[in-house]
Design a protein around this motif. Structure first.
Motif, short mmCIF file in Angstrom:
data_model
loop_
_atom_site.label_atom_id
_atom_site.label_comp_id
_atom_site.label_asym_id
_atom_site.label_seq_id
_atom_site.Cartn_x
_atom_site.Cartn_y
_atom_site.Cartn_z
N PHE A 92 0.83 -1.21 0.00
CA PHE A 92 0.00 0.00 0.00
C PHE A 92 0.87 1.26 0.00
O PHE A 92 0.61 2.22 -0.72
CB PHE A 92 -0.93 0.02 1.23
CG PHE A 92 -2.18 -0.81 1.08
CD1 PHE A 92 -2.25 -1.90 0.22
CD2 PHE A 92 -3.32 -0.50 1.82
CE1 PHE A 92 -3.40 -2.66 0.08
CE2 PHE A 92 -4.49 -1.25 1.70
CZ PHE A 92 -4.53 -2.33 0.84
N LEU A 144 -2.93 7.59 2.47
CA LEU A 144 -2.62 7.09 3.82
C LEU A 144 -2.09 8.17 4.76
O LEU A 144 -1.16 8.90 4.42
CB LEU A 144 -1.58 5.96 3.73
CG LEU A 144 -1.95 4.75 2.87
CD1 LEU A 144 -0.81 3.74 2.91
CD2 LEU A 144 -3.24 4.12 3.33
N VAL A 163 -2.65 4.57 -3.84
CA VAL A 163 -3.11 4.17 -2.51
C VAL A 163 -2.31 4.93 -1.45
O VAL A 163 -2.86 5.43 -0.47
CB VAL A 163 -3.00 2.65 -2.31
CG1 VAL A 163 -3.46 2.26 -0.90
CG2 VAL A 163 -3.82 1.91 -3.36
N ASP A 179 -3.11 5.65 9.61
CA ASP A 179 -3.56 4.58 8.71
C ASP A 179 -2.46 3.53 8.59
O ASP A 179 -2.70 2.33 8.69
CB ASP A 179 -3.86 5.10 7.30
CG ASP A 179 -5.13 5.93 7.21
OD1 ASP A 179 -6.00 5.79 8.09
OD2 ASP A 179 -5.24 6.72 6.25
N TRP A 196 -11.95 6.91 2.93
CA TRP A 196 -12.29 6.20 1.69
C TRP A 196 -13.19 5.00 1.99
O TRP A 196 -14.24 4.83 1.38
CB TRP A 196 -11.04 5.72 0.94
CG TRP A 196 -11.43 4.68 -0.07
CD1 TRP A 196 -12.08 4.91 -1.26
CD2 TRP A 196 -11.30 3.26 0.06
NE1 TRP A 196 -12.36 3.70 -1.88
CE2 TRP A 196 -11.89 2.68 -1.08
CE3 TRP A 196 -10.74 2.42 1.03
CZ2 TRP A 196 -11.94 1.29 -1.28
CZ3 TRP A 196 -10.78 1.05 0.83
CH2 TRP A 196 -11.37 0.50 -0.31
N PHE A 251 -7.32 6.36 4.56
CA PHE A 251 -7.82 5.08 4.14
C PHE A 251 -9.23 4.85 4.66
O PHE A 251 -10.09 4.34 3.94
CB PHE A 251 -6.88 3.97 4.64
CG PHE A 251 -7.34 2.60 4.28
CD1 PHE A 251 -7.09 2.10 3.01
CD2 PHE A 251 -8.03 1.82 5.18
CE1 PHE A 251 -7.51 0.82 2.66
CE2 PHE A 251 -8.46 0.53 4.84
CZ PHE A 251 -8.20 0.05 3.58
#
Ligand SMILES: [Ca+2]
Ligand SMILES: [Ca+2]
Ligand SMILES: [Mg+2]
Ligand SMILES: [Mg+2]
Lengths: 224, 224
Positions: B76, B86, B82, B90, B181, B178
Protein backbone atom coordinates in the motif's frame (compact mmCIF):
# COMPACT_ATOMS: atom_id res chain seq x y z
CA UNK A 1 9.89 -14.03 -14.41
CA UNK A 2 12.76 -12.91 -12.23
CA UNK A 3 11.10 -10.39 -9.95
CA UNK A 4 12.40 -11.89 -6.73
CA UNK A 5 15.67 -13.45 -7.80
CA UNK A 6 18.17 -13.41 -4.96
CA UNK A 7 20.87 -12.30 -7.37
CA UNK A 8 21.15 -8.98 -9.15
CA UNK A 9 21.40 -5.34 -8.26
CA UNK A 10 17.99 -4.41 -7.02
CA UNK A 11 17.22 -7.24 -4.62
CA UNK A 12 16.95 -6.26 -1.00
CA UNK A 13 18.26 -8.70 1.57
CA UNK A 14 15.41 -10.86 2.88
CA UNK A 15 15.70 -13.69 5.38
CA UNK A 16 15.64 -17.16 3.84
CA UNK A 17 11.99 -17.85 4.71
CA UNK A 18 10.75 -14.55 3.30
CA UNK A 19 12.89 -15.02 0.20
CA UNK A 20 11.35 -18.47 -0.37
CA UNK A 21 7.81 -17.11 0.14
CA UNK A 22 8.50 -14.27 -2.32
CA UNK A 23 9.76 -16.71 -4.93
CA UNK A 24 6.64 -18.86 -4.46
CA UNK A 25 4.40 -15.78 -4.74
CA UNK A 26 6.23 -14.88 -7.92
CA UNK A 27 5.57 -18.36 -9.33
CA UNK A 28 1.86 -18.05 -8.41
CA UNK A 29 1.81 -14.64 -10.01
CA UNK A 30 3.22 -16.03 -13.24
CA UNK A 31 0.39 -18.59 -13.35
CA UNK A 32 -2.18 -15.86 -12.70
CA UNK A 33 -0.64 -13.65 -15.39
CA UNK A 34 -0.74 -16.49 -17.91
CA UNK A 35 -4.41 -17.16 -17.11
CA UNK A 36 -5.22 -13.44 -17.44
CA UNK A 37 -3.55 -13.44 -20.84
CA UNK A 38 -5.54 -16.48 -21.96
CA UNK A 39 -8.79 -14.96 -20.67
CA UNK A 40 -8.13 -11.72 -22.56
CA UNK A 41 -7.47 -13.63 -25.76
CA UNK A 42 -10.66 -15.68 -25.44
CA UNK A 43 -12.73 -12.59 -24.69
CA UNK A 44 -11.19 -10.78 -27.64
CA UNK A 45 -12.18 -13.68 -29.89
CA UNK A 46 -15.77 -13.57 -28.63
CA UNK A 47 -15.92 -9.81 -29.23
CA UNK A 48 -14.46 -10.17 -32.72
CA UNK A 49 -16.95 -12.92 -33.54
CA UNK A 50 -19.91 -10.79 -32.47
CA UNK A 51 -18.52 -7.69 -34.17
CA UNK A 52 -18.63 -9.68 -37.42
CA UNK A 53 -22.15 -10.95 -36.70
CA UNK A 54 -23.43 -7.46 -35.80
CA UNK A 55 -21.81 -5.72 -38.77
CA UNK A 56 -24.45 -6.46 -41.47
CA UNK A 57 -27.19 -5.24 -39.12
CA UNK A 58 -25.31 -2.02 -38.40
CA UNK A 59 -24.83 -1.50 -42.14
CA UNK A 60 -28.49 -2.16 -42.90
CA UNK A 61 -29.45 0.14 -40.04
CA UNK A 62 -27.27 2.91 -41.46
CA UNK A 63 -28.90 2.55 -44.88
CA UNK A 64 -32.35 2.77 -43.30
CA UNK A 65 -31.40 5.75 -41.13
CA UNK A 66 -30.38 7.69 -44.25
CA UNK A 67 -33.98 7.47 -45.46
CA UNK A 68 -35.14 9.45 -42.46
CA UNK A 69 -34.59 13.21 -42.62
CA UNK A 70 -32.75 14.63 -39.61
CA UNK A 71 -32.46 11.29 -37.87
CA UNK A 72 -29.10 11.97 -36.23
CA UNK A 73 -29.65 15.60 -35.28
CA UNK A 74 -32.94 14.54 -33.68
CA UNK A 75 -31.29 11.70 -31.77
CA UNK A 76 -28.49 14.07 -30.63
CA UNK A 77 -30.94 16.75 -29.49
CA UNK A 78 -32.98 14.16 -27.58
CA UNK A 79 -29.97 12.60 -25.86
CA UNK A 80 -29.52 14.12 -22.38
CA UNK A 81 -25.70 14.28 -22.36
CA UNK A 82 -25.07 14.97 -26.04
CA UNK A 83 -27.80 17.60 -26.12
CA UNK A 84 -26.15 19.49 -23.25
CA UNK A 85 -23.17 19.99 -25.57
CA UNK A 86 -25.03 21.50 -28.52
CA UNK A 87 -25.22 25.16 -29.41
CA UNK A 88 -27.88 26.44 -31.79
CA UNK A 89 -25.26 26.61 -34.54
CA UNK A 90 -24.16 23.03 -33.82
CA UNK A 91 -27.75 21.92 -34.30
CA UNK A 92 -27.96 23.80 -37.58
CA UNK A 93 -24.77 22.13 -38.77
CA UNK A 94 -25.79 18.66 -37.55
CA UNK A 95 -28.82 18.75 -39.85
CA UNK A 96 -26.23 17.83 -42.51
CA UNK A 97 -24.99 14.78 -40.57
CA UNK A 98 -26.21 11.84 -42.66
CA UNK A 99 -24.30 8.92 -41.20
CA UNK A 100 -22.50 7.95 -38.01
CA UNK A 101 -20.18 4.98 -37.64
CA UNK A 102 -18.33 3.56 -34.67
CA UNK A 103 -15.50 1.20 -35.59
CA UNK A 104 -13.74 -0.81 -32.92
CA UNK A 105 -10.21 -1.71 -33.93
CA UNK A 106 -9.46 -5.36 -34.68
CA UNK A 107 -7.60 -5.59 -31.39
CA UNK A 108 -10.53 -4.08 -29.52
CA UNK A 109 -8.52 -2.99 -26.49
CA UNK A 110 -6.40 -0.77 -28.68
CA UNK A 111 -9.18 1.66 -29.50
CA UNK A 112 -12.04 2.85 -31.65
CA UNK A 113 -12.96 5.50 -34.18
CA UNK A 114 -16.14 7.57 -34.53
CA UNK A 115 -16.88 8.72 -38.09
CA UNK A 116 -19.32 11.52 -38.89
CA UNK A 117 -20.44 11.77 -42.53
CA UNK A 118 -21.87 15.09 -43.72
CA UNK A 119 -23.81 16.23 -46.78
CA UNK A 120 -22.59 19.34 -48.62
CA UNK A 121 -23.07 22.08 -46.06
CA UNK A 122 -22.38 25.79 -45.49
CA UNK A 123 -19.96 25.15 -42.60
CA UNK A 124 -17.01 23.04 -43.80
CA UNK A 125 -15.58 21.18 -46.78
CA UNK A 126 -15.02 17.72 -45.21
CA UNK A 127 -17.40 14.96 -46.23
CA UNK A 128 -16.35 12.91 -43.24
CA UNK A 129 -14.68 13.85 -39.95
CA UNK A 130 -13.27 11.26 -37.53
CA UNK A 131 -12.27 11.21 -33.90
CA UNK A 132 -10.09 8.27 -32.92
CA UNK A 133 -9.17 6.86 -29.51
CA UNK A 134 -6.16 4.61 -28.99
CA UNK A 135 -3.39 3.92 -26.53
CA UNK A 136 -0.58 6.44 -27.02
CA UNK A 137 3.12 5.62 -27.01
CA UNK A 138 3.17 5.95 -23.20
CA UNK A 139 0.39 3.35 -22.94
CA UNK A 140 -2.12 5.99 -21.81
CA UNK A 141 -5.32 6.73 -23.75
CA UNK A 142 -4.85 9.32 -26.48
CA UNK A 143 -7.13 10.74 -29.16
CA UNK A 144 -6.84 12.59 -32.44
CA UNK A 145 -9.41 14.19 -34.69
CA UNK A 146 -9.67 15.22 -38.34
CA UNK A 147 -8.76 18.77 -39.16
CA UNK A 148 -12.00 20.50 -40.09
CA UNK A 149 -11.73 22.63 -43.24
CA UNK A 150 -14.07 25.43 -42.18
CA UNK A 151 -15.57 27.64 -44.85
CA UNK A 152 -14.78 31.34 -44.47
CA UNK A 153 -16.28 32.83 -41.30
CA UNK A 154 -18.02 29.56 -40.43
CA UNK A 155 -15.59 28.08 -37.87
CA UNK A 156 -18.02 27.07 -35.12
CA UNK A 157 -15.28 26.71 -32.51
CA UNK A 158 -14.23 30.36 -33.06
CA UNK A 159 -17.69 31.81 -33.43
CA UNK A 160 -18.74 30.22 -30.21
CA UNK A 161 -15.68 31.54 -28.36
CA UNK A 162 -16.45 35.09 -29.46
CA UNK A 163 -20.02 34.81 -28.33
CA UNK A 164 -18.82 33.49 -25.00
CA UNK A 165 -16.26 36.28 -24.55
CA UNK A 166 -18.85 38.94 -25.19
CA UNK A 167 -21.04 37.22 -22.64
CA UNK A 168 -24.06 37.34 -24.92
CA UNK A 169 -25.15 33.89 -23.88
CA UNK A 170 -24.02 30.91 -21.85
CA UNK A 171 -22.86 33.17 -19.04
CA UNK A 172 -21.56 31.17 -16.08
CA UNK A 173 -21.16 28.08 -18.26
CA UNK A 174 -17.91 26.75 -19.59
CA UNK A 175 -17.74 27.17 -23.35
CA UNK A 176 -19.04 24.02 -24.95
CA UNK A 177 -19.97 22.97 -28.41
CA UNK A 178 -20.05 19.78 -30.36
CA UNK A 179 -17.01 21.06 -32.27
CA UNK A 180 -15.07 22.01 -29.12
CA UNK A 181 -15.58 18.43 -28.01
CA UNK A 182 -14.62 17.11 -31.44
CA UNK A 183 -11.39 19.09 -31.66
CA UNK A 184 -10.38 18.72 -27.99
CA UNK A 185 -7.79 15.97 -27.56
CA UNK A 186 -6.39 17.08 -24.21
CA UNK A 187 -7.89 14.38 -21.99
CA UNK A 188 -8.70 11.22 -23.94
CA UNK A 189 -8.98 9.12 -20.77
CA UNK A 190 -12.05 11.10 -19.65
CA UNK A 191 -13.93 11.74 -22.89
CA UNK A 192 -17.47 11.19 -21.57
CA UNK A 193 -19.11 12.31 -24.81
CA UNK A 194 -17.14 9.86 -26.94
CA UNK A 195 -18.06 7.07 -24.53
CA UNK A 196 -21.72 8.05 -24.60
CA UNK A 197 -21.68 8.01 -28.41
CA UNK A 198 -19.88 4.65 -28.53
CA UNK A 199 -21.67 2.85 -25.68
CA UNK A 200 -25.13 4.41 -25.65
CA UNK A 201 -25.97 6.30 -28.85
CA UNK A 202 -24.42 3.87 -31.35
CA UNK A 203 -25.84 0.67 -29.80
CA UNK A 204 -29.38 2.05 -29.98
CA UNK A 205 -29.96 5.47 -31.59
CA UNK A 206 -33.61 4.69 -32.35
CA UNK A 207 -34.60 5.14 -28.70
CA UNK A 208 -33.30 8.74 -28.85
CA UNK A 209 -34.92 9.51 -32.18
CA UNK A 210 -38.23 8.15 -30.86
CA UNK A 211 -38.42 10.12 -27.66
CA UNK A 212 -42.02 10.11 -26.39
CA UNK A 213 -43.99 13.25 -27.06
CA UNK A 214 -43.70 14.53 -23.51
CA UNK A 215 -45.73 17.69 -24.04
CA UNK A 216 -48.83 15.79 -25.04
CA UNK A 217 -48.57 13.52 -22.03
CA UNK A 218 -47.85 16.40 -19.67
CA UNK A 219 -50.87 18.26 -20.97
CA UNK A 220 -52.99 15.25 -20.16
CA UNK A 221 -54.33 14.91 -23.67
CA UNK A 222 -53.98 11.13 -23.50
CA UNK A 223 -57.20 9.38 -22.72
CA UNK A 224 -55.89 6.41 -20.74
CA UNK B 1 -40.14 -4.95 -29.52
CA UNK B 2 -42.83 -2.38 -30.26
CA UNK B 3 -40.86 0.83 -30.24
CA UNK B 4 -42.21 2.08 -33.55
CA UNK B 5 -45.65 0.51 -33.68
CA UNK B 6 -48.04 2.79 -35.55
CA UNK B 7 -50.69 2.15 -32.92
CA UNK B 8 -50.72 3.36 -29.35
CA UNK B 9 -50.66 6.64 -27.48
CA UNK B 10 -47.18 7.99 -27.93
CA UNK B 11 -46.50 7.43 -31.61
CA UNK B 12 -45.97 10.61 -33.55
CA UNK B 13 -47.43 10.81 -37.02
CA UNK B 14 -44.78 9.88 -39.57
CA UNK B 15 -45.26 9.65 -43.33
CA UNK B 16 -45.60 6.09 -44.64
CA UNK B 17 -42.02 5.86 -45.91
CA UNK B 18 -40.50 7.09 -42.65
CA UNK B 19 -42.80 4.81 -40.67
CA UNK B 20 -41.64 1.81 -42.74
CA UNK B 21 -37.95 2.77 -42.30
CA UNK B 22 -38.46 3.15 -38.53
CA UNK B 23 -40.04 -0.28 -38.31
CA UNK B 24 -37.15 -1.78 -40.28
CA UNK B 25 -34.62 -0.01 -38.02
CA UNK B 26 -36.48 -1.41 -35.03
CA UNK B 27 -36.20 -4.93 -36.48
CA UNK B 28 -32.45 -4.43 -37.07
CA UNK B 29 -32.13 -3.10 -33.55
CA UNK B 30 -33.80 -6.21 -32.14
CA UNK B 31 -31.25 -8.39 -33.97
CA UNK B 32 -28.39 -6.24 -32.64
CA UNK B 33 -29.79 -6.38 -29.10
CA UNK B 34 -30.09 -10.17 -29.28
CA UNK B 35 -26.47 -10.45 -30.47
CA UNK B 36 -25.32 -8.12 -27.68
CA UNK B 37 -27.11 -10.30 -25.18
CA UNK B 38 -25.47 -13.45 -26.58
CA UNK B 39 -22.04 -11.79 -26.59
CA UNK B 40 -22.45 -10.73 -22.94
CA UNK B 41 -23.42 -14.25 -21.95
CA UNK B 42 -20.43 -15.78 -23.74
CA UNK B 43 -18.04 -13.28 -22.21
CA UNK B 44 -19.51 -13.89 -18.77
CA UNK B 45 -18.92 -17.62 -19.23
CA UNK B 46 -15.28 -17.02 -20.19
CA UNK B 47 -14.79 -14.78 -17.16
CA UNK B 48 -16.41 -17.29 -14.84
CA UNK B 49 -14.25 -20.08 -16.27
CA UNK B 50 -11.06 -18.11 -15.66
CA UNK B 51 -12.19 -16.95 -12.22
CA UNK B 52 -12.42 -20.63 -11.29
CA UNK B 53 -9.01 -21.38 -12.82
CA UNK B 54 -7.37 -18.41 -11.09
CA UNK B 55 -8.94 -19.07 -7.70
CA UNK B 56 -6.51 -21.74 -6.37
CA UNK B 57 -3.56 -19.52 -7.30
CA UNK B 58 -5.08 -16.54 -5.50
CA UNK B 59 -5.66 -18.72 -2.44
CA UNK B 60 -2.12 -20.08 -2.51
CA UNK B 61 -0.81 -16.56 -2.99
CA UNK B 62 -2.77 -15.34 0.03
CA UNK B 63 -1.33 -18.16 2.16
CA UNK B 64 2.19 -17.24 1.06
CA UNK B 65 1.63 -13.52 1.62
CA UNK B 66 0.68 -14.22 5.23
CA UNK B 67 4.17 -15.58 5.83
CA UNK B 68 5.66 -12.19 5.02
CA UNK B 69 5.48 -9.57 7.77
CA UNK B 70 3.91 -6.30 6.68
CA UNK B 71 3.37 -7.43 3.10
CA UNK B 72 0.16 -5.46 2.53
CA UNK B 73 1.11 -2.28 4.36
CA UNK B 74 4.35 -2.24 2.35
CA UNK B 75 2.50 -2.75 -0.94
CA UNK B 76 0.00 0.00 0.00
CA UNK B 77 2.77 2.44 0.97
CA UNK B 78 4.60 1.74 -2.28
CA UNK B 79 1.53 2.12 -4.49
CA UNK B 80 1.37 5.67 -5.90
CA UNK B 81 -2.40 6.19 -5.66
CA UNK B 82 -3.11 4.17 -2.51
CA UNK B 83 -0.14 5.72 -0.73
CA UNK B 84 -1.47 9.23 -1.39
CA UNK B 85 -4.49 8.27 0.73
CA UNK B 86 -2.62 7.09 3.82
CA UNK B 87 -2.13 9.06 7.02
CA UNK B 88 0.57 8.03 9.50
CA UNK B 89 -2.14 6.50 11.70
CA UNK B 90 -3.56 4.58 8.71
CA UNK B 91 -0.12 3.10 8.16
CA UNK B 92 0.15 2.12 11.80
CA UNK B 93 -3.24 0.42 11.60
CA UNK B 94 -2.52 -1.30 8.26
CA UNK B 95 0.41 -3.13 9.87
CA UNK B 96 -2.36 -5.39 11.24
CA UNK B 97 -3.81 -6.09 7.75
CA UNK B 98 -3.00 -9.76 7.15
CA UNK B 99 -5.11 -10.61 4.15
CA UNK B 100 -6.84 -8.90 1.25
CA UNK B 101 -9.43 -10.53 -0.99
CA UNK B 102 -11.30 -9.27 -4.04
CA UNK B 103 -14.38 -11.32 -4.90
CA UNK B 104 -16.20 -10.71 -8.16
CA UNK B 105 -19.86 -11.71 -7.93
CA UNK B 106 -20.99 -14.75 -9.90
CA UNK B 107 -22.73 -12.44 -12.33
CA UNK B 108 -19.61 -10.34 -12.72
CA UNK B 109 -21.36 -7.27 -14.07
CA UNK B 110 -23.33 -7.00 -10.88
CA UNK B 111 -20.36 -6.13 -8.70
CA UNK B 112 -17.49 -7.06 -6.43
CA UNK B 113 -16.43 -7.01 -2.83
CA UNK B 114 -13.06 -6.12 -1.26
CA UNK B 115 -12.37 -7.85 2.06
CA UNK B 116 -9.71 -6.66 4.50
CA UNK B 117 -8.70 -9.14 7.22
CA UNK B 118 -7.02 -7.75 10.36
CA UNK B 119 -5.12 -9.26 13.27
CA UNK B 120 -6.11 -8.23 16.79
CA UNK B 121 -5.26 -4.54 16.88
CA UNK B 122 -5.54 -1.45 19.09
CA UNK B 123 -7.91 0.36 16.64
CA UNK B 124 -11.08 -1.67 16.13
CA UNK B 125 -12.81 -4.93 17.03
CA UNK B 126 -13.63 -6.24 13.53
CA UNK B 127 -11.59 -9.16 12.22
CA UNK B 128 -12.70 -8.40 8.69
CA UNK B 129 -14.12 -5.30 7.07
CA UNK B 130 -15.68 -5.29 3.58
CA UNK B 131 -16.53 -2.70 0.99
CA UNK B 132 -18.95 -3.90 -1.67
CA UNK B 133 -19.86 -2.44 -5.06
CA UNK B 134 -23.04 -3.37 -6.87
CA UNK B 135 -25.76 -1.89 -9.03
CA UNK B 136 -28.32 -0.16 -6.82
CA UNK B 137 -32.08 -0.38 -7.25
CA UNK B 138 -31.95 2.51 -9.75
CA UNK B 139 -29.42 0.58 -11.86
CA UNK B 140 -26.63 2.99 -10.92
CA UNK B 141 -23.45 1.85 -9.13
CA UNK B 142 -23.77 1.85 -5.35
CA UNK B 143 -21.48 0.76 -2.53
CA UNK B 144 -21.73 -0.17 1.12
CA UNK B 145 -19.11 -0.86 3.75
CA UNK B 146 -18.89 -2.70 7.05
CA UNK B 147 -19.50 -0.65 10.15
CA UNK B 148 -16.15 -0.39 11.90
CA UNK B 149 -16.35 -1.04 15.65
CA UNK B 150 -13.69 1.44 16.77
CA UNK B 151 -12.10 0.98 20.16
CA UNK B 152 -12.52 3.94 22.51
CA UNK B 153 -10.76 7.04 21.22
CA UNK B 154 -9.31 5.18 18.24
CA UNK B 155 -11.75 6.17 15.46
CA UNK B 156 -9.32 7.13 12.71
CA UNK B 157 -11.95 8.96 10.71
CA UNK B 158 -12.68 11.27 13.68
CA UNK B 159 -9.12 11.70 14.85
CA UNK B 160 -8.07 12.72 11.41
CA UNK B 161 -10.89 15.28 11.18
CA UNK B 162 -9.78 16.91 14.42
CA UNK B 163 -6.21 17.11 13.29
CA UNK B 164 -7.35 18.67 10.05
CA UNK B 165 -9.58 21.20 11.82
CA UNK B 166 -6.79 22.33 14.06
CA UNK B 167 -4.67 22.73 10.95
CA UNK B 168 -1.76 20.85 12.51
CA UNK B 169 -1.00 19.07 9.27
CA UNK B 170 -2.34 18.53 5.78
CA UNK B 171 -3.18 22.20 5.37
CA UNK B 172 -4.48 22.98 1.88
CA UNK B 173 -5.31 19.31 1.32
CA UNK B 174 -8.73 17.79 1.43
CA UNK B 175 -9.08 15.46 4.41
CA UNK B 176 -8.17 11.97 3.27
CA UNK B 177 -7.50 8.72 4.97
CA UNK B 178 -7.82 5.08 4.14
CA UNK B 179 -10.79 4.96 6.51
CA UNK B 180 -12.50 8.02 5.00
CA UNK B 181 -12.29 6.20 1.69
CA UNK B 182 -13.50 2.95 3.26
CA UNK B 183 -16.54 4.53 4.92
CA UNK B 184 -17.43 6.92 2.08
CA UNK B 185 -20.26 5.53 -0.06
CA UNK B 186 -21.41 8.77 -1.62
CA UNK B 187 -20.08 8.25 -5.16
CA UNK B 188 -19.66 4.58 -6.00
CA UNK B 189 -19.45 5.27 -9.74
CA UNK B 190 -16.17 7.16 -9.29
CA UNK B 191 -14.37 5.18 -6.58
CA UNK B 192 -10.86 5.34 -8.04
CA UNK B 193 -9.23 3.73 -5.01
CA UNK B 194 -11.53 0.70 -5.13
CA UNK B 195 -10.79 0.31 -8.83
CA UNK B 196 -7.06 0.59 -8.25
CA UNK B 197 -7.26 -2.10 -5.55
CA UNK B 198 -9.38 -4.37 -7.74
CA UNK B 199 -7.68 -3.85 -11.09
CA UNK B 200 -4.08 -3.06 -10.16
CA UNK B 201 -3.19 -4.04 -6.59
CA UNK B 202 -5.06 -7.35 -6.42
CA UNK B 203 -3.92 -8.69 -9.83
CA UNK B 204 -0.27 -8.19 -8.86
CA UNK B 205 0.59 -6.94 -5.35
CA UNK B 206 4.10 -8.39 -5.49
CA UNK B 207 5.28 -5.62 -7.83
CA UNK B 208 4.34 -3.04 -5.18
CA UNK B 209 5.89 -4.97 -2.31
CA UNK B 210 9.12 -5.33 -4.31
CA UNK B 211 9.67 -1.72 -5.24
CA UNK B 212 13.29 -1.15 -6.29
CA UNK B 213 15.59 0.47 -3.78
CA UNK B 214 15.46 3.91 -5.35
CA UNK B 215 17.78 5.62 -2.88
CA UNK B 216 20.65 3.24 -3.56
CA UNK B 217 20.27 3.69 -7.28
CA UNK B 218 19.93 7.47 -7.01
CA UNK B 219 23.10 7.61 -4.97
CA UNK B 220 24.89 5.79 -7.75
CA UNK B 221 26.11 2.98 -5.52
CA UNK B 222 25.33 0.38 -8.17
CA UNK B 223 28.29 -0.60 -10.25
CA UNK B 224 26.64 -1.28 -13.60
CA1 LIG C 1 20.04 -2.01 -6.35
CA1 LIG D 1 -48.00 5.75 -29.39
MG1 LIG E 1 -30.07 13.54 -41.87
MG1 LIG F 1 1.04 -8.46 7.53
Amino acid sequence: QDAVSSEGDDSKEYDAETQKALEDIDACQNEIDALNEQASEEILKVEQKYNKLRKPFFEKRNDLIQKIPNFWVTAFVNHPQVSALLTEEDEECLHYLTKLEVEEFEDIKSGYRIKFFFDDNPFFENEVIEKEFHLGSSGDPASKSSEIKWKEGMDLTKRNKEITKQGRKRLHEEPRSFFFWFTDNTDASCDDIAEVIKDDMWPNPLQYYLVPDVEVEENGLDDD
